[in-house]
Design an enzyme around this catalytic site. Structure first.
Site, short mmCIF file in Angstrom:
data_model
loop_
_atom_site.label_atom_id
_atom_site.label_comp_id
_atom_site.label_asym_id
_atom_site.label_seq_id
_atom_site.Cartn_x
_atom_site.Cartn_y
_atom_site.Cartn_z
N GLU A 23 -4.85 -1.86 14.12
CA GLU A 23 -4.95 -0.81 15.02
C GLU A 23 -6.45 -0.78 15.27
OE1 GLU A 23 -3.61 3.06 14.21
OE2 GLU A 23 -4.01 3.90 16.31
N LYS A 28 11.18 5.76 -0.33
CA LYS A 28 11.20 5.27 0.68
C LYS A 28 12.24 5.93 1.94
CE LYS A 28 10.19 0.86 -1.50
NZ LYS A 28 10.27 -0.48 -1.88
N ASP A 81 3.16 -1.03 -2.22
CA ASP A 81 4.53 -1.19 -1.68
C ASP A 81 4.54 -0.52 -0.35
OD1 ASP A 81 7.36 -1.05 -0.78
OD2 ASP A 81 7.93 -1.37 -2.75
N HIS A 90 -10.05 4.50 22.11
CA HIS A 90 -9.37 3.63 22.20
C HIS A 90 -9.18 2.53 23.41
CE1 HIS A 90 -6.76 4.37 18.51
NE2 HIS A 90 -7.49 5.45 18.67
C1 LIG Z 1 -14.32 5.55 17.53
C2 LIG Z 1 -15.03 6.66 17.09
C3 LIG Z 1 -15.44 6.56 15.66
C4 LIG Z 1 -16.58 6.56 17.93
O1 LIG Z 1 -17.18 7.86 17.60
P1 LIG Z 1 -18.80 8.02 18.13
O2 LIG Z 1 -19.10 9.14 17.28
O3 LIG Z 1 -18.84 7.77 19.42
O4 LIG Z 1 -19.47 6.66 17.25
P2 LIG Z 1 -20.93 6.38 17.01
O5 LIG Z 1 -21.30 5.02 17.69
O6 LIG Z 1 -21.80 7.60 17.37
O7 LIG Z 1 -21.03 5.91 15.38
C5 LIG Z 1 -20.77 6.96 14.68
C6 LIG Z 1 -20.15 6.42 13.30
O8 LIG Z 1 -18.83 5.96 13.48
C7 LIG Z 1 -18.65 4.60 12.84
N1 LIG Z 1 -18.37 3.68 13.64
C8 LIG Z 1 -18.59 3.96 15.10
N2 LIG Z 1 -18.13 2.72 15.68
C9 LIG Z 1 -17.79 1.88 14.30
C10 LIG Z 1 -17.27 0.49 14.60
N3 LIG Z 1 -17.00 -0.23 15.59
N4 LIG Z 1 -17.17 0.01 13.20
C11 LIG Z 1 -17.44 0.64 12.00
N5 LIG Z 1 -17.50 1.97 12.05
C12 LIG Z 1 -18.11 2.47 13.26
C13 LIG Z 1 -20.01 4.54 11.92
O9 LIG Z 1 -19.81 5.14 10.78
C14 LIG Z 1 -21.26 5.11 12.72
O10 LIG Z 1 -22.09 5.85 12.16
P3 LIG Z 1 -23.51 4.82 11.58
O11 LIG Z 1 -22.81 3.85 10.76
O12 LIG Z 1 -23.58 4.15 13.15
O13 LIG Z 1 -24.25 5.79 11.38
C15 LIG Z 1 -14.50 8.00 17.57
O14 LIG Z 1 -14.27 8.15 18.88
C16 LIG Z 1 -13.39 8.02 16.89
O15 LIG Z 1 -13.21 8.04 15.69
N6 LIG Z 1 -12.11 8.18 17.53
C17 LIG Z 1 -11.00 8.50 17.05
C18 LIG Z 1 -10.01 7.44 16.60
C19 LIG Z 1 -9.19 7.39 15.88
O16 LIG Z 1 -9.35 8.20 14.85
N7 LIG Z 1 -7.95 6.46 16.10
C20 LIG Z 1 -6.93 6.62 14.86
C21 LIG Z 1 -5.69 6.17 15.49
S1 LIG Z 1 -4.89 7.17 16.65
C22 LIG Z 1 -3.34 7.40 15.92
O17 LIG Z 1 -3.07 6.01 15.55
C23 LIG Z 1 -2.63 8.39 15.55
C24 LIG Z 1 -2.16 9.40 16.42
C25 LIG Z 1 -3.41 9.91 17.33
O18 LIG Z 1 -1.16 9.18 17.59
C26 LIG Z 1 -1.64 10.66 15.67
C27 LIG Z 1 -1.74 11.99 16.35
O19 LIG Z 1 -0.62 12.30 17.11
O20 LIG Z 1 -2.73 12.68 16.14
N1 LIG Z 2 13.38 -1.52 -9.05
C1 LIG Z 2 13.17 -0.92 -7.91
O1 LIG Z 2 14.13 -0.06 -7.47
C2 LIG Z 2 12.12 -0.69 -7.07
C3 LIG Z 2 11.24 -1.84 -7.31
N2 LIG Z 2 10.15 -1.89 -6.34
C4 LIG Z 2 8.97 -2.77 -6.58
O2 LIG Z 2 8.44 -2.46 -7.97
C5 LIG Z 2 7.30 -3.16 -8.14
C6 LIG Z 2 6.34 -2.17 -8.86
O3 LIG Z 2 7.18 -1.74 -10.08
P1 LIG Z 2 6.02 -1.53 -11.28
O4 LIG Z 2 7.11 -0.98 -12.18
O5 LIG Z 2 5.09 -0.70 -10.85
O6 LIG Z 2 5.43 -2.73 -11.52
P2 LIG Z 2 5.88 -4.18 -12.12
O7 LIG Z 2 7.39 -4.18 -12.26
O8 LIG Z 2 5.22 -5.41 -11.95
O9 LIG Z 2 5.59 -3.58 -13.88
C7 LIG Z 2 4.36 -3.15 -14.12
C8 LIG Z 2 4.23 -3.57 -15.64
O10 LIG Z 2 2.83 -3.72 -16.19
C9 LIG Z 2 2.70 -3.29 -17.41
N3 LIG Z 2 1.38 -2.81 -17.69
C10 LIG Z 2 0.40 -3.44 -18.14
N4 LIG Z 2 -0.72 -2.62 -18.19
C11 LIG Z 2 -0.41 -1.54 -17.76
C12 LIG Z 2 -0.78 -0.27 -17.55
N5 LIG Z 2 -2.15 0.20 -17.67
N6 LIG Z 2 -0.17 0.81 -16.77
C13 LIG Z 2 1.04 0.50 -16.62
N7 LIG Z 2 1.82 -0.46 -16.96
C14 LIG Z 2 1.08 -1.59 -17.40
C15 LIG Z 2 3.98 -2.55 -17.95
O11 LIG Z 2 4.56 -3.16 -18.59
P3 LIG Z 2 5.49 -2.39 -19.89
O12 LIG Z 2 6.76 -1.49 -19.27
O13 LIG Z 2 6.18 -3.54 -20.62
O14 LIG Z 2 4.46 -1.60 -20.79
C16 LIG Z 2 4.52 -2.17 -16.56
O15 LIG Z 2 5.87 -2.02 -16.61
C17 LIG Z 2 6.67 -3.35 -6.78
O16 LIG Z 2 6.90 -4.85 -6.39
C18 LIG Z 2 7.85 -2.59 -5.79
O17 LIG Z 2 7.75 -3.26 -4.64
C19 LIG Z 2 9.99 -0.57 -5.59
C20 LIG Z 2 10.91 0.34 -5.06
C21 LIG Z 2 12.19 0.04 -6.04
#
Ligand SMILES: CC(C)(COP(=O)([O-])OP(=O)([O-])OC[C@H]1O[C@@H](n2cnc3c(N)ncnc32)[C@H](O)[C@@H]1OP(=O)([O-])[O-])[C@@H](O)C(=O)NCCC(=O)NCCSC(=O)C[C@@](C)(O)CC(=O)[O-]
Ligand SMILES: NC(=O)C1=CN([C@@H]2O[C@H](COP(=O)(O)OP(=O)(O)OC[C@H]3O[C@@H](n4cnc5c(N)ncnc54)[C@H](OP(=O)(O)O)[C@@H]3O)[C@@H](O)[C@H]2O)C=CC1
Length: 407
Positions: A103, A232, A307, A402
């Site tokens: 996005e 989920k 996940d 956008h």
């Molecule tokens: C696009 C901006 C940031 C412009 O905003 P601006 O203020 O005109 O940007 P600017 O050129 O003055 O720059 C300000 C700062 O923005 C950053 N920035 C600026 N440009 C860049 C770039 N190219 N790459 C990386 N960082 C960038 C950067 O941090 C920069 O600071 P600086 O580093 O220059 O001091 C602003 O208009 C904005 O954030 N708009 C909102 C866009 C957004 O949030 N989209 C999210 C997706 S929308 C969606 O999927 C969900 C939705 C909307 O449907 C959910 C709902 O229903 O609400």
């Molecule tokens: N089975 C299911 O129903 C579902 C499975 N998943 C999947 O499960 C996976 C994630 O499961 P998850 O159990 O997190 O991972 P893993 O199955 O990969 O197991 C992680 C293992 O790492 C070991 N471990 C080593 N160091 C640490 C630490 N510091 N803290 C905790 N554990 C440590 C533990 O072993 P030990 O226990 O022997 O100590 C732990 O069980 C993902 O791939 C996900 O997509 C997602 C949803 C449902």
């Protein structure tokens, strides 16, 4: 024998099944054979899917019927200064947050929010509750038997804990909450899964506890997951009780920073938040009282090997914004952020590198602290995204942003 074309021919002739190829060839060759077969059958060119940079062997625990890699652009937002007072948070210091997305404008938006948080002197974040859940459903004859089963469970939590914890070196049973519906008993097991997201760990441990319940009571296990977990799927129980990490990030932004960097006022952001995120979400019956927390969460999940399906739970988040002494106070509270720094997809190479960018790869010291820190950083990145989008809406810059960046 291990030539992709020969293997593909054997599948075509019915001599081998598509998922059996790894029994006859190394994982790279097996994936190449599947591509060959698919290319022949569908006319698709899989050159890019086949051009992946990690070893197919490394992905064996993560995927079946592998054909290659899906590649996504990855960018970075930040740095985000977090918990600089050094007290109480798991993450402390400046963090760059890797984000994988398609996005346009999303990372620019989060990055702008990060620059605002920096100009405000940083933000705070805390994990306020933690526990991964699994809730099996048992069949009983009726409410009288249900009450007996629940009583037995409540009296035998220690025995159940022992059984469950025999299956894991890290997981710890926190509690078991019973729910009864007619002749169904649901038991919501909650574990501290430390640095693992924990779904495999907790599912295996819960099965062991269920075996004991079936031996000792009249309850019969129908499904190890009875959907009260809830994994989920959108569910109020996660929004209220939490699942994985419940985490809040907040910041106070001086008025002049809002005006200079967000091109609006604290009042306009607070009004947009109330009318959109609170009233609009209430009217829509949404569980997410935020603008687009799922955007940052999804991109961070993809980058760091979480996940992806659990973005559903990540969207259970409330954004607040209010004017305090002329400045803007804003917060984001995510009720159920399910993240880990070990296990699952976090072990894959690009995901490992992304966790290295955060300094949060692998197990933390103490165990659980890395996953807590990851939750705090993601929540703060998502707060940055909230601030930027709310500002864009308040200043009417959403569609122009956008037009420029998203197409
Ligand atoms: C696009 C901006 C940031 C412009 O905003 P601006 O203020 O005109 O940007 P600017 O050129 O003055 O720059 C300000 C700062 O923005 C950053 N920035 C600026 N440009 C860049 C770039 N190219 N790459 C990386 N960082 C960038 C950067 O941090 C920069 O600071 P600086 O580093 O220059 O001091 C602003 O208009 C904005 O954030 N708009 C909102 C866009 C957004 O949030 N989209 C999210 C997706 S929308 C969606 O999927 C969900 C939705 C909307 O449907 C959910 C709902 O229903 O609400
Ligand atoms: N089975 C299911 O129903 C579902 C499975 N998943 C999947 O499960 C996976 C994630 O499961 P998850 O159990 O997190 O991972 P893993 O199955 O990969 O197991 C992680 C293992 O790492 C070991 N471990 C080593 N160091 C640490 C630490 N510091 N803290 C905790 N554990 C440590 C533990 O072993 P030990 O226990 O022997 O100590 C732990 O069980 C993902 O791939 C996900 O997509 C997602 C949803 C449902």
């Amino acid at each position: 024998m291990s030539d992709p074309a020969d293997l593909a021919a054997r599948v075509r002739e019915g001599d081998l099944r598509l998922h059996e190829l790894e029994e006859h060839a190394d994982p790279e060759t097996a994936a190449a054979a599947r591509r060959e077969l698919l290319e022949a059958e569908t006319d698709a060119d899989l050159g890019t899917i086949g051009d992946f940079s990690f070893a197919a062997e490394d992905a064996e625990p993560n995927v079946e019927n592998m054909i290659g890699g899906a590649q996504l652009p990855m960018g970075v937002a930040g740095p985000i200064p977090l918990n600089e007072d050094g007290e109480g948070g798991a993450a402390e210091g400046d963090f760059y947050l890797p984000l994988a997305t398609t996005e346009g404008a999303l990372i620019a938006s989060v990055n702008r929010g990060c620059s605002v948080i920096r100009a405000a002197g940083g933000s705070d974040a805390r994990v306020t509750k933690s526990g991964m859940t699994r809730a099996p459903v048992f069949r009983v004859s009726g409410i009288a038997e249900a009450a007996e089963v629940v009583e037995w469970v409540e009296e035998n939590v220690e025995r159940l804990r022992e059984k469950a914890e025999e299956t894991t070196g890290h997981g710890e049973l926190l509690d078991i909450t019973p729910y009864v519906v007619g002749d169904n008993v649901f038991l919501r097991f909650r574990f501290d899964s430390k640095d693992a997201m924990g779904m495999n760990m907790v599912t295996i441990a819960t099965q062991a506890a269920c075996d004991l319940i079936e031996d000792a009571t009249t309850a019969s296990l129908v499904a190890l997951s009875g959907n009260l977990c809830t994994d989920k799927k959108p569910a109020a129980i996660n929004a209220v009780e939490g699942r994985g990490r419940s985490v809040t990030a907040d910041v106070t932004i001086p008025r002049e920073v809002v005006e200079e960097r967000l091109h609006t006022t604290p009042e306009a952001i607070a009004e947009a938040n109330t009318r959109k995120n609170l009233i609009g979400s209430a009217k829509a019956g949404s569980l997410g009282f935020n603008a687009h927390a799922a955007n940052t969460i999804a991109a961070a999940f993809l980058a760091t090997g979480q996940d992806a399906a659990q973005v559903v739970e990540g969207a259970n988040a409330i954004t607040t914004a209010e004017v305090k002494d002329g400045d803007l106070y804003a917060s984001l509270s995510i009720a159920s952020l399910e993240v880990g720094t070990v296990g699952g997809g976090t072990k894959l190479p690009t995901q490992n590198e992304a966790l290295d960018v955060l300094g949060l790869r692998g197990g933390g010291d103490p165990a659980g602290s890395n996953a807590d820190a990851l939750a705090e950083v993601i929540a703060t990145g998502a707060l940055a995204g909230e601030l930027s989008l709310l500002a864009a809406l308040a200043s009417r810059h959403l569609s122009s942003a956008h037009e420029e960046l998203g197409r």
